[in-house]
Design an enzyme around this catalytic site. Sequence first.
Site, short mmCIF file in Angstrom:
data_model
loop_
_atom_site.label_atom_id
_atom_site.label_comp_id
_atom_site.label_asym_id
_atom_site.label_seq_id
_atom_site.Cartn_x
_atom_site.Cartn_y
_atom_site.Cartn_z
N SER A 125 47.66 -38.87 17.49
CA SER A 125 46.65 -38.95 16.44
C SER A 125 47.26 -38.81 15.07
O SER A 125 48.29 -38.14 14.90
CB SER A 125 45.61 -37.84 16.66
OG SER A 125 44.76 -37.71 15.55
N TYR A 150 42.90 -28.88 17.46
CA TYR A 150 43.08 -30.20 18.07
C TYR A 150 44.33 -30.89 17.52
O TYR A 150 45.17 -31.39 18.28
CB TYR A 150 41.85 -31.08 17.83
CG TYR A 150 42.13 -32.55 18.05
CD1 TYR A 150 42.34 -33.05 19.34
CD2 TYR A 150 42.21 -33.44 16.98
CE1 TYR A 150 42.62 -34.38 19.54
CE2 TYR A 150 42.50 -34.77 17.18
CZ TYR A 150 42.70 -35.25 18.46
OH TYR A 150 43.00 -36.57 18.65
N LYS A 154 48.20 -32.03 19.35
CA LYS A 154 48.89 -33.31 19.30
C LYS A 154 50.31 -33.14 18.72
O LYS A 154 51.25 -33.78 19.20
CB LYS A 154 48.09 -34.31 18.46
CG LYS A 154 46.77 -34.73 19.08
CD LYS A 154 46.95 -35.37 20.44
CE LYS A 154 45.64 -35.88 21.02
NZ LYS A 154 45.80 -36.44 22.38
#
Length: 341
Positions: A125, A150, A154
Amino acid sequence: MSKILVTGGLGYIGSHTVVELVKAGYEPVIVDNLSNSNIKILDQLTKIIGFKPVFHQLDLCDVQSVISLAAAEPDITGIIHFAAFKAVGESVAKPLKYYQNNFYSLINLLETYYGRKINFVFSSSCTVYGQPDVLPVTENAPIKPAESPYGNTKQVAEEILREMTASGSACKVISLRYFNPVGAHDSALIGELPIGVPQNLVPFITQTAIGKREKLTVFGDDYNTPDGSCVRDYIHVVDLGKAHVAALKLMETEGYSNIYDVFNLGTGNGNTVLEVIKAFEESTGEKLNYQIGPRRPGDVEKVWGDVTKSTNVLKWTAELGIADMMSSAWNWEKYLSQNPF
């Protein structure tokens, strides 16, 4: 025909990628625990591709299930790993849920397939860039502190993959750093299917337009952007699916020797939230009920990508524009209103 394991393959991006894999001559093997997807998508995929793909329902956080999967599917040549929790706001509220799921699933998969010659595509991402200093952001931009748990999952997952390949694993790995996937397949048989209240902009737009939601809230209008709302690089999910095929093909190319690589996936252009709302209204003829609210924790002010490397090395370029994204998302929402899941 090469068999490709698609984890989270009944999810939004996963299902569209399954379609593109079949079109490119691959045989997808789908894994999903259905925690953020719907088994009915398997039937929808069958309608699109003309046959029912192999499907295993299991939780990748259970290592014994992953070991059993590898035994059942011994001739896998590639893995596309989508399976992860992905809502920024929820990750801020429930960080341990995100760390447990996103790391355990990845590590169990890598450990089980360690030593096998596998081409591994990781669903990463643009959140790995945090709030970038220079725009558009290139793959060489510094990885800054994540704005959310989040985003941190990643970042760390990319580190795990890079260090694993350097340790002598037989895998090749490409991490694809998505910007903002939106839209739906032109058949209107698959699309984004949020469970509960949508965490992403476009499904909230379409659900508001069709009457499922009373109104849309734009989180902040006081950012340093053209109209005060956040800027993102929105990319059509079908283009995104094609990029995963391109990543597999690149790793299969004789002479491509990189054991680990990263690519930005976007259009190279940014749109504000208010511009997306306007594009939806113009492409569908629907007026949207929205209001301005306070900023949302974890949101980056503006980010869009430099896609030169994806164009030149991956040989991939986004083809569909914002009008295609909005109209296809709206057609999917209308399909759901007549065919509820």
